[in-house]
Design a protein around this motif. Structure first.
Motif, short mmCIF file in Angstrom:
data_model
loop_
_atom_site.label_atom_id
_atom_site.label_comp_id
_atom_site.label_asym_id
_atom_site.label_seq_id
_atom_site.Cartn_x
_atom_site.Cartn_y
_atom_site.Cartn_z
N ARG A 26 40.42 54.15 34.66
CA ARG A 26 40.98 52.88 35.17
C ARG A 26 39.88 52.00 35.79
O ARG A 26 40.07 51.42 36.86
N LEU A 27 38.75 51.92 35.09
CA LEU A 27 37.62 51.14 35.61
C LEU A 27 37.80 49.67 35.22
O LEU A 27 37.27 49.20 34.21
N SER A 28 38.50 48.95 36.05
CA SER A 28 38.78 47.54 35.76
C SER A 28 37.51 46.71 35.77
O SER A 28 37.46 45.64 35.15
N SER A 29 36.47 47.18 36.48
CA SER A 29 35.22 46.42 36.52
C SER A 29 34.53 46.38 35.15
O SER A 29 33.60 45.60 34.95
N LEU A 30 34.99 47.20 34.20
CA LEU A 30 34.44 47.20 32.85
C LEU A 30 35.42 46.59 31.84
O LEU A 30 35.23 46.72 30.63
N ALA A 31 36.44 45.92 32.34
CA ALA A 31 37.45 45.31 31.47
C ALA A 31 36.83 44.22 30.60
O ALA A 31 35.79 43.67 30.94
N PRO A 32 37.47 43.86 29.50
CA PRO A 32 36.90 42.84 28.61
C PRO A 32 36.77 41.47 29.27
O PRO A 32 35.80 40.76 29.02
N ALA A 33 37.76 41.11 30.09
CA ALA A 33 37.75 39.76 30.65
C ALA A 33 38.52 39.74 31.96
O ALA A 33 39.38 40.58 32.20
N PHE A 34 38.20 38.73 32.75
CA PHE A 34 38.90 38.54 34.03
C PHE A 34 39.81 37.33 33.95
O PHE A 34 39.45 36.31 33.36
N ILE A 35 40.95 37.46 34.59
CA ILE A 35 41.77 36.29 34.88
C ILE A 35 41.91 36.28 36.39
O ILE A 35 42.40 37.24 36.99
N VAL A 36 41.43 35.22 37.00
CA VAL A 36 41.35 35.16 38.46
C VAL A 36 42.28 34.07 38.96
O VAL A 36 42.28 32.95 38.45
N ILE A 37 43.10 34.40 39.96
CA ILE A 37 43.90 33.40 40.65
C ILE A 37 43.24 33.20 42.01
O ILE A 37 43.17 34.13 42.82
N ALA A 38 42.74 31.99 42.24
CA ALA A 38 41.99 31.73 43.48
C ALA A 38 42.66 30.60 44.25
O ALA A 38 43.00 29.56 43.69
N LYS A 39 42.85 30.85 45.54
CA LYS A 39 43.49 29.85 46.40
C LYS A 39 42.59 29.58 47.59
O LYS A 39 41.73 30.40 47.95
N LYS A 40 42.87 28.47 48.23
CA LYS A 40 42.06 28.13 49.40
C LYS A 40 42.39 29.05 50.56
O LYS A 40 41.54 29.43 51.35
N GLN A 41 43.68 29.40 50.71
CA GLN A 41 44.07 30.24 51.85
C GLN A 41 45.18 31.19 51.47
O GLN A 41 45.81 31.06 50.43
#
Lengths: 242, 343
Positions: free
Chosen positions: B328-343
């Motif tokens: 379960r090494l997500s750091s080696l996954a093919p791609a990231f989808i990131v949800i980023a918020k200010k707070q």
């Protein structure tokens, strides 16, 4: 939220699982981003409402939110915990579930004299708790158009189709079990006996005749699109002669 | 929606597309092939035109699978959504179906003309199209609910790109197509863009960012980088990447991608304080699975199916089973989808 089933070229619906802070799944979200997927969502809602009534379960506890807009939409359903078995599971895992599948079918569909269909009553759409069926999912093909027996013949024939496709070894006992349940289905529902002599051929005929019912998903229906020789082979293996 | 209250560039409306004073060309298709395509667009529907001229791209433009990743967001009809680098509208058109006020921004007018046709055919009049280079885009502060940056961040430092020849290029013309302002390194260009996005989103708004993982497991076994076509390039330190790119293509390596930690740090530096990672399998463009860290228990091998060679099938199946399903090494996954918020 985890996306666990993305739309294919055939369907327009995406399925997501929502987690709580402990990582346990709580809800299922079905989403469509275009008008072609809206009919599926409507059928899903109608099917689940009907199913909940049959089981005398509170509908609002099954369908948590319905937000279907003009050109897109989302429904949120309760996540039902349990064991699922996919269509490619081996016979030793699948065949013991046939009894509970037919019992659940009787419980749910007998009241309407089996005139209403789930439309995709395969083992993959059953959720089991122990030996019993806990819940039935994926009601997007809910209808009253399919002929008597379609749902159960799907349940008991489709696994054999996939086993033959993938050259799974089948014992005589496996085949006899499949034939036994086809006979039980015929007795329960009362459809024509000739169907269980050539169940695969009949499934193919029904799929093709009701092409419009499946919509864009027709293109992925295995009985409609597999080789005719496989259909014949399946009937020669599974067809009930006595 | 008053577009000029959100996009602060000087804009002129031309044939339904707002034109800024900056544009460019980024496409899978050579620019000279576009002329006949655009002529037919006047008389045929968008799907028919693509099938006639570029059938190999039908899937990437129209497939409902393209929008699987953004489905993790909750779109409300009142949302103002900016799709930065919208290209053919693979995400922007479906999001507009949700009833949102969509602003599609892209530097390539030709792509936007197709997107406009798609919007007109679907009767979606709440979308606005802006032709503008993303590095020169100016946005009003706190004016947008959701910004979509889907497979775009890594290209910001590059100039005009015709993808096929870009990937095959050795020592040749593409060295002329680098952006004029590349005295900045790609990180600075990308960071500047992210800071701009951060300022433009509302207090409770978010950024949806999809990008390949620099340390995708298959990069360690020689898979080609989807941006430059070079093998092994993403996994090396930057100075080695630069050396390899100059040696084999004659130009700098500008399509920087990142590890999970690097990407998180960059987003924090850009002003985002609430950052959630998802992992897209087998890619973010048409993901079959988009999983949280906890959701990695659902991960199954997928990429072996795209190969005919038994050796490659077995190798990929084994790698993905071990690193994704078991460890379960997500750091080696093919791609990231990131949800980023200010707070």
């Amino acid at each position: 939220m985890n996306l666990i089933c993305n739309a294919s070229h055939y369907s327009h619906q995406h399925t997501y699982l929502d987690e709580d802070e402990n990582g346990e799944y709580t809800t299922v979200r079905k989403l469509t981003f275009n008008p072609k997927g809206i009919a599926s969502l409507h059928h899903e809602v109608k099917g689940l409402q009907w199913y909940a009534q049959q089981l005398k379960t509170d509908v609002d506890s099954c369908i948590l939110k319905e937000d279907i807009r003009e050109k897109a939409g989302v429904i949120i359903l309760r996540y039902v915990h349990g064991e699922t078995i996919n269509n490619l599971a081996p016979p030793q895992k699948t065949l013991p579930r046939f009894e509970s599948i037919i019992q659940h079918y009787k419980t749910v569909f007998e009241q309407c004299q089996f005139t209403i269909s789930h439309g995709d009553y395969s083992i993959a759409n059953h959720i089991f708790r122990g030996a019993e069926v806990e819940w039935l999912v994926d009601w997007e093909h809910f209808n009253s158009e399919l002929p008597l027996g379609y749902d159960l013949v799907t349940s008991f024939t489709q696994p054999f189709l996939f086993w033959l496709m993938h050259k799974q070894r089948l014992s005589r006992k496996n085949i006899e079990e499949g034939q036994y349940f086809l006979k039980q289905a015929q007795k329960l529902v009362g459809f024509d006996q000739s169907i269980i002599k050539h169940p695969a051929k009949w499934m193919r005929k029904v799929c093709i005749e009701h092409k419009s019912l499946w919509g864009s998903q027709y293109k992925k229906m295995p009985f409609a699109h597999c080789q005719p020789t496989l259909i014949e082979h399946l009937d020669s293996v599974l067809g009930v002669r006595k | 929606m008053d577009i000029q209250k959100i996009v602060k560039n000087s804009l002129k409306l031309q044939d339904g597309i707002w034109q800024s004073d900056s544009g460019g060309y980024w496409s899978n298709i050579e620019q000279e092939q576009m002329t006949k395509f655009l002529e037919d667009l006047d008389s045929m529907d968008s799907l028919a035109v693509v099938r006639k001229h570029f059938p190999q791209h039908e899937e990437v433009i129209f497939s409902p699978q393209r929008v699987g990743g953004v489905g993790i967001l909750d779109f409300q009809p009142s949302d103002v959504v900016l799709d930065a680098g919208c290209m053919w509208g693979a995400l922007a058109v479906p999001i507009a179906h949700m009833g949102c006020q969509v602003i599609g921004v892209d530097q390539t007018r030709e792509s936007m003309q197709l997107m406009k046709s798609r919007l007109d055919e679907a009767g979606l009049d709440q979308a606005q199209l802006v032709q503008c280079n993303l590095n020169k885009l100016q946005l009003a502060d706190e004016s947008i609910d959701k910004v979509i940056v889907n497979g775009v961040l890594e290209w910001l430092a590059e100039g005009n790109v015709e993808l096929d020849s870009f990937q095959k290029d050795k020592l040749s013309k593409n060295s002329q197509t680098k952006k004029a302002d590349t005295d900045q390194n790609p990180y600075d260009i990308q960071l500047s863009f992210l800071k701009k996005i951060n300022r433009s989103i509302k207090k409770d708004g978010l950024l949806y960012l999809a990008i390949e993982n620099r340390f995708d497991i298959i990069n360690f076994i020689g898979a080609k980088d989807p941006h430059t076509g070079q093998r092994f390039i993403t996994i090396w330190p930057r100075f080695i990447q630069e050396f390899m790119a100059k040696k084999f293509t004659g130009r700098s390596y500008l399509t920087w991608t990142y590890s999970k930690a690097e990407l998180k740090d960059m987003l924090i530096e850009a002003g985002f304080n609430n950052i959630e990672f998802r992992y897209a399998f087998s890619n973010y463009r048409q993901p079959e699975l988009v999983l949280t860290d906890n959701g990695m228990k659902q991960c199954i091998p997928l990429r072996h199916r795209t190969f005919n060679s038994i050796i490659k099938k077995v190798l990929l199946y084994s790698l993905e089973t071990v690193f994704y399903s078991w460890l379960r090494l997500s750091s080696l996954a093919p791609a990231f989808i990131v949800i980023a918020k200010k707070q």
